[in-house]
Scaffold this motif. Structure first.
Motif, mmCIF file in Angstrom:
data_model
loop_
_atom_site.group_PDB
_atom_site.id
_atom_site.type_symbol
_atom_site.label_atom_id
_atom_site.label_comp_id
_atom_site.label_asym_id
_atom_site.label_seq_id
_atom_site.Cartn_x
_atom_site.Cartn_y
_atom_site.Cartn_z
ATOM 1 N N SER A 111 77.060 -13.973 -7.259
ATOM 2 C CA SER A 111 76.466 -13.957 -5.918
ATOM 3 C C SER A 111 77.647 -13.228 -4.935
ATOM 4 N N ARG A 112 76.886 -12.347 -4.206
ATOM 5 C CA ARG A 112 77.880 -11.661 -3.035
ATOM 6 C C ARG A 112 78.467 -12.798 -1.963
ATOM 7 N N MET A 113 79.462 -12.644 -1.604
ATOM 8 C CA MET A 113 79.954 -13.528 -0.495
ATOM 9 C C MET A 113 80.140 -12.670 0.857
ATOM 10 N N PRO A 114 79.831 -13.353 1.958
ATOM 11 C CA PRO A 114 79.501 -14.888 1.911
ATOM 12 C C PRO A 114 78.066 -14.997 1.929
ATOM 13 N N ALA B 45 83.304 -8.495 -2.200
ATOM 14 C CA ALA B 45 83.630 -10.008 -1.979
ATOM 15 C C ALA B 45 82.456 -10.808 -2.833
ATOM 16 N N PHE B 46 82.902 -11.455 -3.821
ATOM 17 C CA PHE B 46 81.944 -12.139 -4.983
ATOM 18 C C PHE B 46 82.562 -13.205 -5.482
ATOM 19 N N PHE C 73 90.894 -15.492 -0.508
ATOM 20 C CA PHE C 73 89.575 -16.582 0.123
ATOM 21 C C PHE C 73 89.102 -17.373 -0.918
ATOM 22 N N THR C 74 88.569 -16.949 -2.008
ATOM 23 C CA THR C 74 88.011 -17.974 -3.198
ATOM 24 C C THR C 74 88.905 -18.880 -3.834
ATOM 25 N N LYS C 75 90.362 -18.495 -3.911
ATOM 26 C CA LYS C 75 91.080 -19.580 -4.419
ATOM 27 C C LYS C 75 91.089 -21.107 -3.438
#
Length: 231
Positions: free
Chosen positions: A142-145, A160-161, A192-194
């Motif tokens: 998935s692409r984020m956001p 960002a994924f 961001f993801t952590k």
């Protein structure tokens, strides 16, 4: 006035540090391997290498009534536009109750097939590994956001994924089945993801996965006792 306010701030920060420490050192490790033995946690599984450089994951397990041949059909029919996910339906199935009986038209599944994960059908899991009555591994990229899917084989990942794998592994346990569920993934940017993993995704996965274990156990128990179900 400044000194009491400063003392309150110090107390709040200290309390927060204690809570985070307890979560990181005590609660989180138990949550990530809930129900699984050390051997189940350490053993390699099909699908482990699907997301190279995975930087987070969990291995959870439960004993379900009946042999793998009885558990497998319930896994085959998962999907938002199929039987649902047997978890908290208000959160992951648009409020529609997950099926509590086996539906013949949902018993066909092949590698590469997409299973919708949202009502709009704009996000999905892809069947990555399928070994009848043994292993079902689902993958999502998935692409984020935005959350919109992308194909990692068609030119690499966006900046960002999140790429994740959700694997279901069945093992005989006498007359019952050990269902071992392994989830792992990789996200960028890690800054961001952590935090999202620690504060949201890991607790959310724990809540949803334990509910799925419970609901599968209930459904299989009804089969054993001959109770009727609903589509």
């Amino acid at each position: 006035m400044g000194e009491p306010r400063g003392a309150v701030r110090v107390a709040v920060v200290s309390a927060a540090a204690v809570v985070l420490s307890l979560y990181g050192l005590v609660l989180r490790p138990r949550m990530l391997d809930w129900g699984a033995t050390s051997e189940e946690t350490l053993r390699s599984r099909p699908g482990d290498g699907l997301v190279p450089g995975a930087d987070g994951g969990s291995t959870m397990a439960a004993t379900l009534p009946g042999p793998p041949s009885a558990v497998w059909p319930w896994l085959l029919q998962m999907g938002y536009d199929r039987a649902g996910w047997y978890s908290w339906d208000r959160l992951d199935n648009g409020g529609r109750p997950s099926a509590d009986r086996l539906v013949p038209e949902w018993q066909s599944l092949v590698v590469g097939q997409r299973l919708s994960s949202v009502p709009s059908g704009r996000a999905w899991f892809t069947v990555a590994v399928l070994v009848p009555e043994r292993t079902l591994v689902l993958r999502a990229d998935s692409r984020m956001p935005s959350g919109r899917p992308f194909d990692p084989a068609a030119g690499g990942a966006p900046r960002a994924f999140v790429s994740s794998v959700w694997g279901f592994h069945l093992e005989p346990a006498g007359e019952n089945t050990r269902l071992v569920v392994r989830a792992h993934g990789r996200g960028r940017p890690r800054a961001f993801t952590k935090p999202m993993d620690l504060l949201f995704w890991e607790p959310a996965h724990f809540v949803m996965q334990t509910r799925q274990f419970h609901n599968l156990r209930v459904r299989l128990g009804r089969v054993v006792t001959g109770e009727p179900g609903r589509p």
